[in-house]
Scaffold this active site. Structure first.
Site, PDB file in Angstrom:
ATOM      1  N   ASP A 121      56.064  50.996  82.799  1.00  0.00           N
ATOM      2  CA  ASP A 121      55.586  51.103  81.414  1.00  0.00           C
ATOM      3  C   ASP A 121      54.520  50.060  81.103  1.00  0.00           C
ATOM      4  OD1 ASP A 121      57.335  53.163  80.962  1.00  0.00           O
ATOM      5  OD2 ASP A 121      58.888  51.884  80.101  1.00  0.00           O
ATOM      6  N   ILE A 122      53.679  50.368  80.127  1.00  0.00           N
ATOM      7  CA  ILE A 122      52.600  49.470  79.729  1.00  0.00           C
ATOM      8  C   ILE A 122      53.114  48.098  79.312  1.00  0.00           C
ATOM      9  CG2 ILE A 122      52.581  50.297  77.329  1.00  0.00           C
ATOM     10  CD1 ILE A 122      49.513  49.989  77.428  1.00  0.00           C
TER      11      ILE A 122
END
Length: 250
Positions: A121-122
């Site tokens: 995930d970012i």
């Protein structure tokens, strides 16, 4: 009873020789023979057909690289989205870890067809695998893989206070939760210290760990992937990368 026919590139992938895309490229270059005859693109074979791969294909395959990146927050794993850059932009000569002792020299051509094998995930950090090698990608994210991924997760209660978990909820994190109406595979979840949990998963649904924690009254403050299979993040600095060395396997 006749044997089932399958596309040649699929059969090559099933045998673990190459990805389907790579196999099709080899077939186009006349580097594949079936029962002694040069194969054609799209042809179908049986499991008993004899497949031969040219040494040219094998030599080309040896040049494929796999890169291990310690991804920082703020980068997406794959294609750029919502104004955020892909982690691949960090693969530069300047960001190459000085302690990398792999016998490989960096070349911009190594960025061609370099794709993430799994996502991070970012707002997560840690080990992200990028590879040109379809065999590596398949071993990590293939439908039949059971490779473990390990994470260190700093948590708090939903109100920001010190995290607590009942024995029942800790057991649920290990097995018993559902996401999107489907049961999750068994996990290994345990406390590392008073505010960090260790997660070991064999699957990777979107934002899985964050959603698992929310289900038992916790919020994730920091998520770091530290291992994929047998490959560990180790001392690789944040934002830097190294090569997967010959002899290293997931």
């Amino acid at each position: 009873m006749s044997e089932e026919l399958v596309r040649l590139s699929k059969r090559i992938s099933e045998l673990g020789i190459a990805s389907r895309r790579e196999a099709d490229a080899w077939i186009e270059k006349c580097w594949v023979k079936v029962n002694g005859e040069i194969a054609t693109l799209g042809m179908k074979v049986t499991h008993s057909d004899r497949i031969q791969i040219s040494s040219k294909a094998k030599n080309e395959q040896k040049k494929l690289v796999t890169i291990l990146l310690n991804k920082p927050v703020g980068y997406v794993s794959g294609q750029a989205e919502d104004g955020y850059e892909p982690a691949k932009v960090l693969i530069t000569a300047q960001n190459h870890w000085v302690k990398d002792d792999a016998p490989i020299r960096f070349s911009p051509s190594q960025l061609n067809h370099l794709v993430p094998a799994g996502r991070l995930d970012i707002d997560s950090v840690g080990l992200l695998v990028l590879t040109q090698d379809g065999r590596v990608a398949k071993s990590i994210i293939g439908e039949t893989t059971d490779l473990e991924k390990e994470y260190i997760v700093r948590v708090a209660a939903l109100d920001g206070s010190r995290p607590t978990l009942s024995a029942e909820n800790l057991a649920l994190l290990n097995f018993g939760l559902q996401l999107d109406g489907k049961p999750l595979l068994p996990a290994k979840v345990s406390w590392l210290n008073e505010d960090e949990l260790r997660f070991v998963l064999k699957e990777g649904k979107k934002r899985q760990i964050r959603r698992m924690c929310e289900a038992v009254g916790l919020k994730v403050l920091r998520l770091k992937r530290v291992r994929v299979g047998r490959i560990v993040l180790g001392h690789l600095p944040l934002g830097q990368w190294r090569y997967l060395k010959p002899g290293e396997n997931f």
